[in-house]
Scaffold this active site. Sequence first.
Site, PDB file in Angstrom:
ATOM      1  N   GLU A 266       0.874  -1.172   0.000  1.00 52.90           N
ATOM      2  CA  GLU A 266       0.000   0.000   0.000  1.00 52.90           C
ATOM      3  C   GLU A 266       0.911   1.222   0.000  1.00 52.90           C
ATOM      4  O   GLU A 266       1.416   1.635   1.040  1.00 52.90           O
ATOM      5  CB  GLU A 266      -0.911  -0.001   1.232  1.00 52.90           C
ATOM      6  CG  GLU A 266      -1.849  -1.186   1.314  1.00 52.90           C
ATOM      7  CD  GLU A 266      -2.964  -1.156   0.299  1.00 52.90           C
ATOM      8  OE1 GLU A 266      -3.055  -0.172  -0.471  1.00 52.90           O
ATOM      9  OE2 GLU A 266      -3.749  -2.117   0.259  1.00 52.90           O
ATOM     10  N   CYS A 300      -3.001   8.637   2.826  1.00 54.20           N
ATOM     11  CA  CYS A 300      -2.658   8.125   1.497  1.00 54.20           C
ATOM     12  C   CYS A 300      -3.792   8.381   0.518  1.00 54.20           C
ATOM     13  O   CYS A 300      -3.577   8.407  -0.697  1.00 54.20           O
ATOM     14  CB  CYS A 300      -2.315   6.640   1.560  1.00 54.20           C
ATOM     15  SG  CYS A 300      -3.533   5.642   2.409  1.00 54.20           S
TER      16      CYS A 300
END
Length: 512
Positions: A266, A300
Amino acid sequence: MNAAVVKALEALGVDCAVRAVSNGADWQVGRGAPIVKHSPIDGSALAEFAGADVTQVDAAIDAAAEAFLKWRVVPAPVRGAFVRQFGEQLRKYKTELATIVSWEAGKITQEALGEVQEMIDICEFAVGLSRQLYGKTIASERPGHRLMEQWHPLGPVGVISAFNFPVAVWAWNAAIAWVCGDPIVWKPSEKTPLCAIACQALFQKSLAEAKGVPAGISTLVIGGADVGKQLTASPKVPLVSATGSVPMGRAVAEVVAKRLGRSLLELGGNNGMIVTPSADLDLAVRSIVFAAVGTCGQRCTTLRRLIVHESIADELRDRLLKVYAKLPIGDPTAAGTLIGPLVDEGAAMQFDAALAAAKEQGGVIHGGGRVTENVPNGGAYVRPALVEIDAKAAIVQHETFAPILYVMRYKNLDEAIATHNNVPQGLSSAILTSDVREAELFCSPAGSDCGIVNVNIGTSGAEIGGAFGGEKETGGGRESGSDSWKQYMRRVTNTVNYSRDLPLAQGIKFDV
């Protein structure tokens, strides 16, 4: 040490003598490089201790590997019952854990509480999942044969997490891995070590109340890059789940691939939103502001690029600037604050550098700069920036982990989608529109190339029920909900012959 953090840690059963290593129920003093942690809120001292060394990493992995031999044969619903117990500890100590998140990561109270709620939610999801680890029964071409698939525990899972979600990302992995029969070896960000220690303390509380749970299903090693490298390289860790920067992810993927392990990555997000002429601008302003400035731009899934139709661009910009001018910036633990500090001075320097580069590339900057009034001394507080810029500017290709929103204009939707997809990252995306055709096109194969595609909501704020992750330089990994559990297990195809004959597949004749 900060009084609020001390009080919260004591409630969790952690004394002030911080230790860097836990092989389950124990705590050990680290033998590695020193870690010094100050709060991003005001620079106050939070902890100073020795981190783990590589021999302690190996010991933690060994403890997890030994625990795996026992945990893998515990029935999955029983494993789920332990996760339920852990979730109850999170409910009981939600406020204390959120306090540590705020002081160590700089999150406002509501976001810190929300992050702990994510942990609780993923535990609930995992408990239900523990009774749904389904395989398939497949029609065999051979008479008297049964063909089926089973899912078995994989082994110890290495988790390398980032500072911006210092507890939730670990929980996404841990809760799912535990019900799948896998222990966790956690290497947290050295910027948020106390959050990890608090989580391990809650695990230990759950362990003390459980029966038949091997302590090594949760091990913790706090340290620097050498600790992460040791964890990543171990052949005893079949899956490494890593959250962080693209360079870090590339390094992890390369090391894991060399030993033919699995990596769940990720990484960076350079998230875009298209605003069409039919969009509800009131809804647009609310969704854009939270997505762009929440967590001081350190998600993010933070909105980085706003692609607006030229017919509404001026009006939307002016509305956003009015809201930006009134945003409450300051102590994240104070009531009413919406924007806390960046995690450290290094992040603030990157913020300044990105704005300077944007200006050099023709960007018109609104906002930005340091905030020094009505904020605690010692923190890196900045004013969120809105930058009008050409979509072809080089800076737009890069993710700066700070509250900078690049605003670009478009003429038609095909152009907007092409602009949206023309970056290396592919995590989260959104379109604001009242036209079902535009919405469906954006969700189609010809639309967004991201792992998360939203309509009439922002890019951030994903729920745990859906698989979380992205494409391209974001890494391709998926965590949390849906069928992401399959990454934590190994698939077995069984063929059972219950006849007295031995027919071969594909009709092959091989008589002896």
